[in-house]
Design a protein around this motif. Sequence first.
Motif, PDB file in Angstrom:
ATOM      1  N   GLU A 125      29.397  37.893  32.318  1.00  0.00           N
ATOM      2  CA  GLU A 125      29.697  39.197  32.903  1.00  0.00           C
ATOM      3  C   GLU A 125      30.106  40.207  31.837  1.00  0.00           C
ATOM      4  O   GLU A 125      29.633  41.348  31.809  1.00  0.00           O
ATOM      5  CB  GLU A 125      30.808  39.066  33.943  1.00  0.00           C
ATOM      6  N   SER A 126      31.001  39.786  30.944  1.00  0.00           N
ATOM      7  CA  SER A 126      31.516  40.699  29.927  1.00  0.00           C
ATOM      8  C   SER A 126      30.421  41.174  28.975  1.00  0.00           C
ATOM      9  O   SER A 126      30.324  42.373  28.681  1.00  0.00           O
ATOM     10  CB  SER A 126      32.634  40.008  29.136  1.00  0.00           C
ATOM     11  N   ILE A 156      21.166  34.388  37.849  1.00  0.00           N
ATOM     12  CA  ILE A 156      21.246  34.452  39.310  1.00  0.00           C
ATOM     13  C   ILE A 156      22.665  34.795  39.741  1.00  0.00           C
ATOM     14  O   ILE A 156      22.886  35.663  40.598  1.00  0.00           O
ATOM     15  CB  ILE A 156      20.797  33.114  39.928  1.00  0.00           C
ATOM     16  N   ARG A 157      23.645  34.123  39.132  1.00  0.00           N
ATOM     17  CA  ARG A 157      25.039  34.362  39.517  1.00  0.00           C
ATOM     18  C   ARG A 157      25.476  35.784  39.177  1.00  0.00           C
ATOM     19  O   ARG A 157      26.260  36.396  39.909  1.00  0.00           O
ATOM     20  CB  ARG A 157      25.946  33.349  38.824  1.00  0.00           C
ATOM     21  N   LEU A 158      24.970  36.313  38.057  1.00  0.00           N
ATOM     22  CA  LEU A 158      25.393  37.648  37.629  1.00  0.00           C
ATOM     23  C   LEU A 158      24.753  38.764  38.447  1.00  0.00           C
ATOM     24  O   LEU A 158      25.374  39.800  38.689  1.00  0.00           O
ATOM     25  CB  LEU A 158      25.053  37.841  36.147  1.00  0.00           C
ATOM     26  N   LEU A 159      23.507  38.564  38.866  1.00  0.00           N
ATOM     27  CA  LEU A 159      22.763  39.668  39.475  1.00  0.00           C
ATOM     28  C   LEU A 159      22.475  39.490  40.963  1.00  0.00           C
ATOM     29  O   LEU A 159      21.957  40.406  41.601  1.00  0.00           O
ATOM     30  CB  LEU A 159      21.435  39.871  38.737  1.00  0.00           C
ATOM     31  N   LYS A 160      22.810  38.333  41.512  1.00  0.00           N
ATOM     32  CA  LYS A 160      22.493  38.082  42.917  1.00  0.00           C
ATOM     33  C   LYS A 160      23.728  38.025  43.806  1.00  0.00           C
ATOM     34  O   LYS A 160      23.643  37.610  44.956  1.00  0.00           O
ATOM     35  CB  LYS A 160      21.714  36.772  43.047  1.00  0.00           C
ATOM     36  N   THR A 161      24.860  38.427  43.274  1.00  0.00           N
ATOM     37  CA  THR A 161      26.071  38.422  44.087  1.00  0.00           C
ATOM     38  C   THR A 161      26.616  39.839  44.221  1.00  0.00           C
ATOM     39  O   THR A 161      26.578  40.619  43.269  1.00  0.00           O
ATOM     40  CB  THR A 161      27.143  37.501  43.479  1.00  0.00           C
ATOM     41  N   VAL A 162      27.114  40.162  45.392  1.00  0.00           N
ATOM     42  CA  VAL A 162      27.651  41.496  45.643  1.00  0.00           C
ATOM     43  C   VAL A 162      29.050  41.626  45.057  1.00  0.00           C
ATOM     44  O   VAL A 162      29.420  42.671  44.516  1.00  0.00           O
ATOM     45  CB  VAL A 162      27.678  41.793  47.157  1.00  0.00           C
ATOM     46  N   LEU A 163      29.838  40.538  45.122  1.00  0.00           N
ATOM     47  CA  LEU A 163      31.195  40.556  44.597  1.00  0.00           C
ATOM     48  C   LEU A 163      31.204  40.086  43.146  1.00  0.00           C
ATOM     49  O   LEU A 163      30.222  39.540  42.648  1.00  0.00           O
ATOM     50  CB  LEU A 163      32.097  39.675  45.455  1.00  0.00           C
ATOM     51  N   ARG A 164      32.321  40.285  42.485  1.00  0.00           N
ATOM     52  CA  ARG A 164      32.429  39.958  41.071  1.00  0.00           C
ATOM     53  C   ARG A 164      32.132  38.486  40.837  1.00  0.00           C
ATOM     54  O   ARG A 164      32.753  37.611  41.461  1.00  0.00           O
ATOM     55  CB  ARG A 164      33.825  40.304  40.563  1.00  0.00           C
ATOM     56  N   PRO A 165      31.200  38.161  39.945  1.00  0.00           N
ATOM     57  CA  PRO A 165      30.797  36.763  39.758  1.00  0.00           C
ATOM     58  C   PRO A 165      31.870  35.948  39.049  1.00  0.00           C
ATOM     59  O   PRO A 165      32.570  36.422  38.165  1.00  0.00           O
ATOM     60  CB  PRO A 165      29.539  36.878  38.893  1.00  0.00           C
ATOM     61  N   GLY A 166      32.006  34.682  39.471  1.00  0.00           N
ATOM     62  CA  GLY A 166      32.863  33.734  38.776  1.00  0.00           C
ATOM     63  C   GLY A 166      34.338  33.885  39.042  1.00  0.00           C
ATOM     64  O   GLY A 166      35.161  33.273  38.349  1.00  0.00           O
ATOM     65  N   THR A 167      34.718  34.689  40.023  1.00  0.00           N
ATOM     66  CA  THR A 167      36.139  34.876  40.336  1.00  0.00           C
ATOM     67  C   THR A 167      36.339  34.817  41.842  1.00  0.00           C
ATOM     68  O   THR A 167      35.384  34.882  42.623  1.00  0.00           O
ATOM     69  CB  THR A 167      36.662  36.235  39.824  1.00  0.00           C
ATOM     70  N   SER A 168      37.608  34.708  42.240  1.00  0.00           N
ATOM     71  CA  SER A 168      37.948  34.755  43.658  1.00  0.00           C
ATOM     72  C   SER A 168      38.377  36.155  44.077  1.00  0.00           C
ATOM     73  O   SER A 168      38.814  36.370  45.200  1.00  0.00           O
ATOM     74  CB  SER A 168      39.088  33.768  43.958  1.00  0.00           C
ATOM     75  N   ASP A 169      38.234  37.113  43.139  1.00  0.00           N
ATOM     76  CA  ASP A 169      38.615  38.490  43.455  1.00  0.00           C
ATOM     77  C   ASP A 169      37.653  39.089  44.481  1.00  0.00           C
ATOM     78  O   ASP A 169      36.516  38.651  44.634  1.00  0.00           O
ATOM     79  CB  ASP A 169      38.593  39.355  42.185  1.00  0.00           C
ATOM     80  N   ASN A 170      38.154  40.110  45.145  1.00  0.00           N
ATOM     81  CA  ASN A 170      37.314  40.820  46.106  1.00  0.00           C
ATOM     82  C   ASN A 170      36.703  42.077  45.480  1.00  0.00           C
ATOM     83  O   ASN A 170      36.255  42.971  46.180  1.00  0.00           O
ATOM     84  CB  ASN A 170      38.149  41.203  47.339  1.00  0.00           C
ATOM     85  N   ASP A 171      36.690  42.134  44.117  1.00  0.00           N
ATOM     86  CA  ASP A 171      36.104  43.285  43.429  1.00  0.00           C
ATOM     87  C   ASP A 171      34.596  43.301  43.635  1.00  0.00           C
ATOM     88  O   ASP A 171      33.955  42.259  43.812  1.00  0.00           O
ATOM     89  CB  ASP A 171      36.386  43.205  41.924  1.00  0.00           C
ATOM     90  N   VAL A 172      34.034  44.497  43.568  1.00  0.00           N
ATOM     91  CA  VAL A 172      32.581  44.601  43.620  1.00  0.00           C
ATOM     92  C   VAL A 172      32.001  44.092  42.294  1.00  0.00           C
ATOM     93  O   VAL A 172      32.687  44.023  41.270  1.00  0.00           O
ATOM     94  CB  VAL A 172      32.123  46.056  43.851  1.00  0.00           C
ATOM     95  N   ASN A 173      30.740  43.721  42.309  1.00  0.00           N
ATOM     96  CA  ASN A 173      30.048  43.297  41.088  1.00  0.00           C
ATOM     97  C   ASN A 173      29.669  44.544  40.302  1.00  0.00           C
ATOM     98  O   ASN A 173      28.703  45.230  40.619  1.00  0.00           O
ATOM     99  CB  ASN A 173      28.810  42.483  41.447  1.00  0.00           C
ATOM    100  N   ALA A 174      30.424  44.835  39.246  1.00  0.00           N
ATOM    101  CA  ALA A 174      30.225  46.070  38.479  1.00  0.00           C
ATOM    102  C   ALA A 174      28.887  46.096  37.761  1.00  0.00           C
ATOM    103  O   ALA A 174      28.367  47.179  37.453  1.00  0.00           O
ATOM    104  CB  ALA A 174      31.364  46.242  37.469  1.00  0.00           C
ATOM    105  N   ILE A 175      28.303  44.941  37.499  1.00  0.00           N
ATOM    106  CA  ILE A 175      27.019  44.885  36.797  1.00  0.00           C
ATOM    107  C   ILE A 175      25.952  45.653  37.578  1.00  0.00           C
ATOM    108  O   ILE A 175      25.088  46.312  36.994  1.00  0.00           O
ATOM    109  CB  ILE A 175      26.570  43.421  36.599  1.00  0.00           C
ATOM    110  N   LEU A 176      26.046  45.591  38.893  1.00  0.00           N
ATOM    111  CA  LEU A 176      25.016  46.189  39.742  1.00  0.00           C
ATOM    112  C   LEU A 176      25.094  47.707  39.788  1.00  0.00           C
ATOM    113  O   LEU A 176      24.154  48.357  40.275  1.00  0.00           O
ATOM    114  CB  LEU A 176      25.117  45.625  41.158  1.00  0.00           C
ATOM    115  N   GLU A 177      26.186  48.287  39.293  1.00  0.00           N
ATOM    116  CA  GLU A 177      26.364  49.726  39.378  1.00  0.00           C
ATOM    117  C   GLU A 177      26.583  50.397  38.030  1.00  0.00           C
ATOM    118  O   GLU A 177      26.296  51.588  37.881  1.00  0.00           O
ATOM    119  CB  GLU A 177      27.546  50.053  40.293  1.00  0.00           C
ATOM    120  N   THR A 178      27.106  49.686  37.053  1.00  0.00           N
ATOM    121  CA  THR A 178      27.433  50.287  35.762  1.00  0.00           C
ATOM    122  C   THR A 178      26.195  50.884  35.100  1.00  0.00           C
ATOM    123  O   THR A 178      25.184  50.194  34.919  1.00  0.00           O
ATOM    124  CB  THR A 178      28.065  49.243  34.821  1.00  0.00           C
ATOM    125  N   SER A 179      26.284  52.150  34.754  1.00  0.00           N
ATOM    126  CA  SER A 179      25.173  52.852  34.077  1.00  0.00           C
ATOM    127  C   SER A 179      23.846  52.687  34.818  1.00  0.00           C
ATOM    128  O   SER A 179      22.786  52.538  34.207  1.00  0.00           O
ATOM    129  CB  SER A 179      25.038  52.365  32.631  1.00  0.00           C
TER     130      SER A 179
END
Length: 304
Positions: A167-168, A207-230
């Motif tokens: 993710e980073s 798949i895990r990085l780009l196919k999930t709506v929420l932040r990948p690899g965590t239990s947080d309820n954050d959105v997946n920033a990869i899908l929106e950043t830039s």
Amino acid sequence: MAVSVAQAYDLLFPGLRKVTGEYKDLDRIYPKIYAVDKSYMAVERTASMRYLGLAALKNEGSPTVFDNQAGERYIYNQYHKEIGLGYAFTRRMVDDNLYKRQWRPSNLGLQKSFNQTKEIYGATPLNTATVYDPSVLGDQQPLCSLSHPIDGGVVPNRFTLDMDLNESSLLNAQASIRGLFRDNAGLRMQARARRLIVPIALEPIAIRLLKTVLRPGTSDNDVNAILETSGGIPDGFLVHDYLSSPTFWFILTDQEGLLYLQRVAFEMSMQVDFTTDNLLVKGYERYSFGYFDWRCIWGSFPTA
């Protein structure tokens, strides 16, 4: 030496249930990475130009600053390769083969051989992205470099320290493409990530990085920033079967730069040799894979 009866002896006799050995070919990969065009010359050359730089402050009564540094900066060459393959059958092998519908002397998968050869050559600019090819000329840097020269400085299209795909690192690459890329005059440009390219080994991570709506690899309820950043990565990811490293990964940007040029399309010819009666089959093709602008890609090259 032609294919003779000794090399396919059992095809001369009835009783075989089936003849196997032909399998489904992989889907074409290179058209999803390269712009595709035709070529009409032995060598194709692309000029990278410098346009105007920033405007200058003008004080009252003072003259306007003129920028007369525009012009040609780099020439990128693309040389075509000749590709060929053939085979021969003896007359007896052609005449006595009882299973011509399943093992045809006129078609032993020549097109498939050419297709996979093309994919290997298509993967070469990525597999060797950190190695400068002097025949390309260009800015005298490899496709992915820390030091692509522009007027007044250098610009990278790879990490200073190569990072594994996570993710980073993916967010870092998206931000770097947007924040660091400049034109030849040093002006900012509308460059954005478009597609992630990974080897087979990295497909589960992609798949895990780009196919999930929420932040990948965590239990947080954050959105997946990869899908929106830039602007995100709108074309998703592509698994490249011909990448030679299981750890290298790339991001294609929305800038042109990777180019496949077809000089001579695939040709297949067949004839009977007058003296031996052997059936001769051969194929021929001429093309090249190259690049003319490093801004088309970002690469990371971690070791295992």
